[in-house]
Design a protein around this motif. Structure first.
Motif, PDB file in Angstrom:
ATOM      1  N   GLY A  10       0.837  -1.593  -0.371  1.00 54.89           N
ATOM      2  CA  GLY A  10       0.044   0.003  -0.224  1.00 54.89           C
ATOM      3  C   GLY A  10       0.152   1.086  -0.095  1.00 54.89           C
ATOM      4  O   GLY A  10       0.179   2.140  -0.150  1.00 54.89           O
ATOM      5  N   PRO A  46       3.061   2.933  -1.990  1.00 55.99           N
ATOM      6  CA  PRO A  46       2.820   4.218  -3.269  1.00 55.99           C
ATOM      7  C   PRO A  46       1.831   4.596  -2.957  1.00 55.99           C
ATOM      8  O   PRO A  46       1.720   5.314  -3.139  1.00 55.99           O
ATOM      9  CB  PRO A  46       3.077   2.623  -4.671  1.00 55.99           C
ATOM     10  CG  PRO A  46       3.660   1.519  -4.008  1.00 55.99           C
ATOM     11  CD  PRO A  46       2.832   1.472  -2.796  1.00 55.99           C
ATOM     12  N   GLY A  47       0.477   3.563  -3.265  1.00 50.86           N
ATOM     13  CA  GLY A  47      -0.595   4.613  -2.986  1.00 50.86           C
ATOM     14  C   GLY A  47      -0.573   5.976  -1.698  1.00 50.86           C
ATOM     15  O   GLY A  47      -1.218   6.933  -2.131  1.00 50.86           O
ATOM     16  N   TRP A  66       1.311   8.736  -2.733  1.00 48.60           N
ATOM     17  CA  TRP A  66       0.689   9.198  -4.055  1.00 48.60           C
ATOM     18  C   TRP A  66      -0.940  10.304  -2.889  1.00 48.60           C
ATOM     19  O   TRP A  66      -0.992  11.594  -3.334  1.00 48.60           O
ATOM     20  CB  TRP A  66       0.229   8.359  -4.766  1.00 48.60           C
ATOM     21  CG  TRP A  66      -0.601   9.076  -5.648  1.00 48.60           C
ATOM     22  CD1 TRP A  66       0.072   9.903  -7.133  1.00 48.60           C
ATOM     23  CD2 TRP A  66      -2.420   9.462  -5.989  1.00 48.60           C
ATOM     24  NE1 TRP A  66      -1.477  10.303  -7.471  1.00 48.60           N
ATOM     25  CE2 TRP A  66      -2.792  10.150  -7.390  1.00 48.60           C
ATOM     26  CE3 TRP A  66      -3.082   9.066  -4.880  1.00 48.60           C
ATOM     27  CZ2 TRP A  66      -3.552  11.259  -7.554  1.00 48.60           C
ATOM     28  CZ3 TRP A  66      -4.496   9.793  -5.391  1.00 48.60           C
ATOM     29  CH2 TRP A  66      -4.930  10.516  -6.892  1.00 48.60           C
ATOM     30  N   ALA A  71      -5.906   6.375  -1.208  1.00 51.26           N
ATOM     31  CA  ALA A  71      -4.727   5.007  -1.965  1.00 51.26           C
ATOM     32  C   ALA A  71      -4.142   4.047  -1.615  1.00 51.26           C
ATOM     33  O   ALA A  71      -4.246   3.417  -2.512  1.00 51.26           O
ATOM     34  CB  ALA A  71      -4.121   6.613  -2.751  1.00 51.26           C
ATOM     35  N   ALA A 114      -3.394   1.066  -3.942  1.00 47.80           N
ATOM     36  CA  ALA A 114      -2.558   0.487  -3.653  1.00 47.80           C
ATOM     37  C   ALA A 114      -2.445  -1.362  -3.461  1.00 47.80           C
ATOM     38  O   ALA A 114      -2.528  -2.437  -4.025  1.00 47.80           O
ATOM     39  CB  ALA A 114      -1.302   0.624  -3.632  1.00 47.80           C
ATOM     40  N   ALA A 137      -3.869  -3.770  -5.403  1.00 51.27           N
ATOM     41  CA  ALA A 137      -3.596  -4.523  -6.953  1.00 51.27           C
ATOM     42  C   ALA A 137      -2.004  -5.109  -6.476  1.00 51.27           C
ATOM     43  O   ALA A 137      -2.429  -6.099  -7.379  1.00 51.27           O
ATOM     44  CB  ALA A 137      -2.516  -3.046  -7.137  1.00 51.27           C
ATOM     45  N   PHE A 138      -1.899  -4.857  -5.376  1.00 53.17           N
ATOM     46  CA  PHE A 138      -0.130  -5.861  -5.160  1.00 53.17           C
ATOM     47  C   PHE A 138      -0.997  -7.416  -4.416  1.00 53.17           C
ATOM     48  O   PHE A 138      -0.064  -8.441  -5.465  1.00 53.17           O
ATOM     49  CB  PHE A 138      -0.255  -5.354  -3.491  1.00 53.17           C
ATOM     50  CG  PHE A 138       1.151  -5.951  -3.125  1.00 53.17           C
ATOM     51  CD1 PHE A 138       3.225  -6.131  -3.446  1.00 53.17           C
ATOM     52  CD2 PHE A 138       0.914  -7.187  -1.849  1.00 53.17           C
ATOM     53  CE1 PHE A 138       3.921  -6.486  -3.059  1.00 53.17           C
ATOM     54  CE2 PHE A 138       2.035  -7.570  -1.673  1.00 53.17           C
ATOM     55  CZ  PHE A 138       3.328  -7.889  -1.894  1.00 53.17           C
ATOM     56  N   PHE A 168       6.662  -2.733  -5.622  1.00 50.87           N
ATOM     57  CA  PHE A 168       6.006  -1.068  -5.003  1.00 50.87           C
ATOM     58  C   PHE A 168       6.974  -0.328  -4.337  1.00 50.87           C
ATOM     59  O   PHE A 168       6.694   0.648  -3.876  1.00 50.87           O
ATOM     60  CB  PHE A 168       5.306  -2.832  -4.333  1.00 50.87           C
ATOM     61  CG  PHE A 168       3.783  -2.777  -4.681  1.00 50.87           C
ATOM     62  CD1 PHE A 168       3.115  -2.382  -4.907  1.00 50.87           C
ATOM     63  CD2 PHE A 168       3.847  -3.596  -6.511  1.00 50.87           C
ATOM     64  CE1 PHE A 168       1.113  -2.569  -5.548  1.00 50.87           C
ATOM     65  CE2 PHE A 168       2.306  -3.698  -6.625  1.00 50.87           C
ATOM     66  CZ  PHE A 168       1.649  -3.127  -6.905  1.00 50.87           C
ATOM     67  N   ALA A 189       7.476   3.205  -5.223  1.00 49.43           N
ATOM     68  CA  ALA A 189       6.707   4.381  -3.667  1.00 49.43           C
ATOM     69  C   ALA A 189       8.039   5.185  -3.380  1.00 49.43           C
ATOM     70  O   ALA A 189       7.607   6.149  -3.538  1.00 49.43           O
ATOM     71  CB  ALA A 189       6.897   3.562  -1.919  1.00 49.43           C
TER      72      ALA A 189
END
Length: 354
Positions: free
Chosen positions: A215, A217-218, A221, A248, A252, A255-256, A275, A279
């Motif tokens: 999570g 990276p989200g 962002w 976010a 993420a 998706a992972f 990932f 990030a």
């Protein structure tokens, strides 16, 4: 209760140790100056903390996390009781270490959004928070052995160290631990191939590590979609400050998990590295142009060069960021490097119940 493995000597010469002690003193002094500035000259202190010190940290954690762990001012503070012989040197159980990992992630997710609410704009608030954390680290150091409770436990930066430092470019000698007391098992300082999702045998810690790995990276962002609030206005917008990064982050993470299900468990390590790269790239995607003055707030620049550089500079910087961190974290051949350079990992590979 199983026996704790016998201590192992750390191979570092007296001259090397003196050099590291000087560096630790210098960085501790720098930290003290920044802390003092937060109270005496808040604008200067905030600039030094958020625009000079913090922007360097993610890259350093990718390249040489062991270097940061040797000179981190908060780490030095937490280990002072042990160096001075004032620690009770209690070992944390494996279960307690697992819950420390959960606490570290919780602190990270609570503190970082508060930057937009108050910490980025109020020197007194972040200064008081740092003093409180320093007191906590000393208290933990007075009770528990070496790095177990703070540096490799409750520190909110530690999960990020695990994520970004899974395959460091440079290893350095451990300048704090003159002998390894097996305070954390397995010890990331000397154990290769650990990342947040596999650094503990405890289910709670593994789940918290998985949340961070998938999570983060989200989260980064989302954090950059939130403005800084002045005064007490931010406390009226806590739903925004926390909502964007956490929603976010959840996206993420989904998706992972979907990619992990498709690729299989055997590809998890590579997926974590991808990932992790996403990030740190997300961080510098936004931060690198600002550091050179390409942003709405010129005061946030490390050095304001926007008038001397072409308008395309932000995109050139972003291209460099993508290429550099994709290579460092994903494409670079794995050499099994660890954070410290001593080859003392044979007895530290498996967690045990203490």
């Amino acid at each position: 209760m199983s026996d704790v493995p016998a201590p192992q000597r750390v191979l570092i010469s007296p001259m090397e140790l003196r050099v590291w002690r000087v560096l630790q003193a210098v960085f501790f002094l720098v930290g003290a100056v920044i802390l003092g500035a937060l109270f005496i000259s808040p604008r200067l202190g905030l600039h030094l903390l958020w625009n000079v010190l913090i922007p360097v940290a993610p890259a350093l954690l990718v390249i040489a996390p062991g270097l940061w762990r040797n000179v981190c001012p908060m780490g030095t503070t937490s280990l002072m009781p042990r160096h001075l012989g004032l620690s009770r040197r209690k070992h944390l159980s494996a279960a307690a270490q697992g819950w420390m990992a959960v606490g570290a992630l919780a602190l990270l997710l609570v503190i970082v959004p508060l930057r937009h609410v108050i910490f980025d704009t109020n020197g007194y608030a972040i200064g008081a928070a740092l003093v409180a954390v320093a007191a906590l680290t000393v208290g933990l150091g007075m009770v528990f052995e070496w790095k177990s409770a703070w540096c490799s436990g409750l520190c909110p930066v530690y999960p990020v160290e695990l994520l970004y430092g899974e395959e460091p470019l440079v290893s350095v000698k451990n300048a704090h631990c003159r002998s390894c007391e097996n305070c954390v098992l397995p010890c990331k300082d000397g154990t290769p191939d650990l990342h947040p999702a596999n650094a503990s045998s405890q289910a709670a810690a593994r789940w918290s590590g998985l949340i961070l790995a998938g999570g983060f990276p989200g989260f980064i962002w989302g954090w950059y979609q939130v403005p800084n609030y002045e005064g007490l206005e931010g406390f009226k917008h806590l739903h925004i400050a926390y909502g964007y990064p956490l929603v976010a982050m959840a996206a993420a993470l989904c998706a992972f998990l979907a990619l992990r299900a498709v690729l299989g468990a055997s590809r998890e390590r590579m997926l974590v590295r991808v990932f992790a790269a996403a990030a740190v790239i997300a961080y510098y995607w936004f931060k690198a142009p600002v550091m050179l003055g390409f942003g709405e707030n010129p005061a946030a620049a490390l050095i304001d060069l926007h008038a001397a550089l072409p308008e395309v500079t932000p995109w050139v910087l972003r291209g460099i960021v993508i290429a550099a961190f994709a290579w460092l974290l994903v494409l670079k051949p794995s050499r099994g490097r660890v954070w410290r350079s001593e080859e003392h990992t044979s007895e530290l590979q498996s967690p045990c119940n203490l």
